[in-house]
Design a protein around this motif. Structure first.
Motif, PDB file in Angstrom:
ATOM      1  N   THR A   3      16.904   4.296  28.399  1.00 30.09           N
ATOM      2  CA  THR A   3      15.616   4.094  28.759  1.00 30.09           C
ATOM      3  C   THR A   3      14.642   3.938  27.671  1.00 30.09           C
ATOM      4  O   THR A   3      15.088   4.578  26.460  1.00 30.09           O
ATOM      5  CB  THR A   3      14.963   5.093  29.808  1.00 30.09           C
ATOM      6  OG1 THR A   3      15.064   6.443  29.426  1.00 30.09           O
ATOM      7  CG2 THR A   3      15.602   5.352  31.141  1.00 30.09           C
ATOM      8  N   LEU A   4      13.574   3.234  27.852  1.00 31.17           N
ATOM      9  CA  LEU A   4      12.426   3.102  26.764  1.00 31.17           C
ATOM     10  C   LEU A   4      11.439   3.984  27.053  1.00 31.17           C
ATOM     11  O   LEU A   4      10.753   3.633  28.231  1.00 31.17           O
ATOM     12  CB  LEU A   4      11.989   1.682  26.528  1.00 31.17           C
ATOM     13  CG  LEU A   4      13.264   0.464  26.117  1.00 31.17           C
ATOM     14  CD1 LEU A   4      12.667  -0.730  25.674  1.00 31.17           C
ATOM     15  CD2 LEU A   4      14.093   1.071  24.932  1.00 31.17           C
ATOM     16  N   VAL A   5      11.119   4.917  26.439  1.00 39.32           N
ATOM     17  CA  VAL A   5       9.952   5.678  26.578  1.00 39.32           C
ATOM     18  C   VAL A   5       9.010   5.774  25.276  1.00 39.32           C
ATOM     19  O   VAL A   5       9.239   5.749  24.235  1.00 39.32           O
ATOM     20  CB  VAL A   5      10.344   7.044  27.003  1.00 39.32           C
ATOM     21  CG1 VAL A   5      11.003   6.801  28.445  1.00 39.32           C
ATOM     22  CG2 VAL A   5      11.098   7.720  25.703  1.00 39.32           C
ATOM     23  N   LYS A   6       7.462   6.137  25.609  1.00 39.28           N
ATOM     24  CA  LYS A   6       6.787   6.055  24.543  1.00 39.28           C
ATOM     25  C   LYS A   6       6.997   7.782  23.950  1.00 39.28           C
ATOM     26  O   LYS A   6       7.425   8.652  24.483  1.00 39.28           O
ATOM     27  CB  LYS A   6       5.105   6.121  24.814  1.00 39.28           C
ATOM     28  CG  LYS A   6       4.654   4.599  25.304  1.00 39.28           C
ATOM     29  CD  LYS A   6       4.958   3.560  24.188  1.00 39.28           C
ATOM     30  CE  LYS A   6       3.637   4.058  23.242  1.00 39.28           C
ATOM     31  NZ  LYS A   6       3.585   3.043  22.145  1.00 39.28           N
ATOM     32  N   ALA A   7       6.929   7.783  22.384  1.00 42.68           N
ATOM     33  CA  ALA A   7       7.369   9.020  21.983  1.00 42.68           C
ATOM     34  C   ALA A   7       6.201  10.061  22.156  1.00 42.68           C
ATOM     35  O   ALA A   7       5.014   9.630  22.455  1.00 42.68           O
ATOM     36  CB  ALA A   7       7.392   8.758  20.103  1.00 42.68           C
ATOM     37  N   ARG A  41       1.612   7.400  18.748  1.00 47.28           N
ATOM     38  CA  ARG A  41       1.293   6.519  19.741  1.00 47.28           C
ATOM     39  C   ARG A  41       1.966   5.029  19.532  1.00 47.28           C
ATOM     40  O   ARG A  41       2.017   4.393  20.544  1.00 47.28           O
ATOM     41  CB  ARG A  41      -0.226   6.567  19.980  1.00 47.28           C
ATOM     42  CG  ARG A  41      -0.856   7.671  20.537  1.00 47.28           C
ATOM     43  CD  ARG A  41      -2.377   7.143  20.860  1.00 47.28           C
ATOM     44  NE  ARG A  41      -3.017   8.661  21.063  1.00 47.28           N
ATOM     45  CZ  ARG A  41      -4.074   9.380  20.805  1.00 47.28           C
ATOM     46  NH1 ARG A  41      -4.658   8.562  19.473  1.00 47.28           N
ATOM     47  NH2 ARG A  41      -4.559  10.269  21.170  1.00 47.28           N
ATOM     48  N   SER A  42       2.295   4.921  18.444  1.00 48.74           N
ATOM     49  CA  SER A  42       2.596   3.533  17.910  1.00 48.74           C
ATOM     50  C   SER A  42       4.454   3.726  18.198  1.00 48.74           C
ATOM     51  O   SER A  42       4.859   2.357  18.306  1.00 48.74           O
ATOM     52  CB  SER A  42       2.793   3.177  16.376  1.00 48.74           C
ATOM     53  OG  SER A  42       1.382   3.319  16.119  1.00 48.74           O
ATOM     54  N   TYR A  43       5.002   4.707  18.445  1.00 46.33           N
ATOM     55  CA  TYR A  43       6.326   4.515  18.749  1.00 46.33           C
ATOM     56  C   TYR A  43       6.921   4.383  19.998  1.00 46.33           C
ATOM     57  O   TYR A  43       6.337   5.133  20.986  1.00 46.33           O
ATOM     58  CB  TYR A  43       7.000   5.764  18.096  1.00 46.33           C
ATOM     59  CG  TYR A  43       6.857   6.131  16.563  1.00 46.33           C
ATOM     60  CD1 TYR A  43       7.878   5.511  15.759  1.00 46.33           C
ATOM     61  CD2 TYR A  43       5.898   6.619  16.049  1.00 46.33           C
ATOM     62  CE1 TYR A  43       7.729   5.599  14.402  1.00 46.33           C
ATOM     63  CE2 TYR A  43       5.728   6.621  14.606  1.00 46.33           C
ATOM     64  CZ  TYR A  43       6.627   6.231  13.843  1.00 46.33           C
ATOM     65  OH  TYR A  43       6.552   6.269  12.367  1.00 46.33           O
ATOM     66  N   VAL A  44       7.855   3.619  20.283  1.00 46.41           N
ATOM     67  CA  VAL A  44       8.639   3.570  21.456  1.00 46.41           C
ATOM     68  C   VAL A  44      10.088   4.109  21.229  1.00 46.41           C
ATOM     69  O   VAL A  44      10.785   3.868  20.262  1.00 46.41           O
ATOM     70  CB  VAL A  44       8.798   2.406  22.122  1.00 46.41           C
ATOM     71  CG1 VAL A  44       9.192   1.055  21.192  1.00 46.41           C
ATOM     72  CG2 VAL A  44       9.315   2.312  23.492  1.00 46.41           C
ATOM     73  N   LYS A  85      15.949  -4.655  22.762  1.00 42.68           N
ATOM     74  CA  LYS A  85      14.951  -4.202  23.903  1.00 42.68           C
ATOM     75  C   LYS A  85      13.988  -3.525  23.050  1.00 42.68           C
ATOM     76  O   LYS A  85      12.586  -3.528  23.651  1.00 42.68           O
ATOM     77  CB  LYS A  85      15.812  -3.263  24.717  1.00 42.68           C
ATOM     78  CG  LYS A  85      16.482  -4.057  25.702  1.00 42.68           C
ATOM     79  CD  LYS A  85      17.498  -3.134  26.536  1.00 42.68           C
ATOM     80  CE  LYS A  85      18.315  -3.828  27.350  1.00 42.68           C
ATOM     81  NZ  LYS A  85      19.436  -2.943  28.018  1.00 42.68           N
ATOM     82  N   LEU A  86      13.961  -2.896  22.164  1.00 45.39           N
ATOM     83  CA  LEU A  86      12.892  -2.394  21.506  1.00 45.39           C
ATOM     84  C   LEU A  86      11.756  -3.290  20.583  1.00 45.39           C
ATOM     85  O   LEU A  86      10.701  -3.136  21.077  1.00 45.39           O
ATOM     86  CB  LEU A  86      13.486  -1.207  20.156  1.00 45.39           C
ATOM     87  CG  LEU A  86      14.079   0.123  20.909  1.00 45.39           C
ATOM     88  CD1 LEU A  86      14.866   0.512  19.684  1.00 45.39           C
ATOM     89  CD2 LEU A  86      12.965   0.905  21.315  1.00 45.39           C
TER      90      LEU A  86
END
Length: 154
Positions: A3-7, A41-44, A85-86
């Motif tokens: 899964t991709l999630v915000k850090a 807030r910039s990281y996924v 995906k990232l």
């Protein structure tokens, strides 16, 4: 399942641990925990369950230009399209944020980004403040072999 999630701030130790070897090799810039926290807030993140297996950041330089930074995928997970995906997530985020013109990347693997629609540009086209805020921290500065590419926002 990946899964991709915000850090969030609790992710920072795992993020720092994931990039240790690439930082030592000069593939990724060293960023302090405070710098990562300031830009959290910039990281996924890409996660398999609770395990961090990759991440990237979308840094906004101006209304016109954003940059994909610090793209990393755990060596055991490479070749599974996680990096793709990232990057796609970051490009879509740039569109949602209404970046007006382009997403920049500096990389040693231009072919990867070209397959995703990025095109090589002359490094002289890079915003000047990028050089003085990031590139000067690099162990390769001023002799840089990275390739600059952009994705044009349509």
């Amino acid at each position: 399942m990946i899964t991709l999630v915000k850090a969030n701030l609790a992710d920072i130790p795992a993020m720092q641990a994931l990039v240790v070897s690439e930082v030592k090799e000069g593939v990724i810039l060293n960023r302090s925990e405070d710098e990562v926290a300031t830009n959290i807030r910039s990281y996924v993140l890409a996660k398999e369950g609770e395990k961090l297996i990759g991440y990237t950041a979308l840094h906004i330089h101006s209304r016109r230009v954003a940059e994909i930074r610090s793209l990393i995928v755990d060596a055991a997970y490479r070749g599974k399209r996680i990096g793709q995906k990232l990057v796609e997530f970051a490009v879509e985020e740039a569109k949602v944020l209404k970046v007006q013109e382009e997403v920049l990347v500096l990389t040693y693997t231009p072919g990867f980004f070209e397959k995703l629609g990025f095109r090589e540009i002359n490094k002289e086209a890079i915003p000047e403040h990028k050089i003085w805020t990031d590139c000067i921290k690099c162990i390769h500065f001023p002799v840089c072999n990275e390739v600059a590419l952009v994705y044009k926002i349509s």
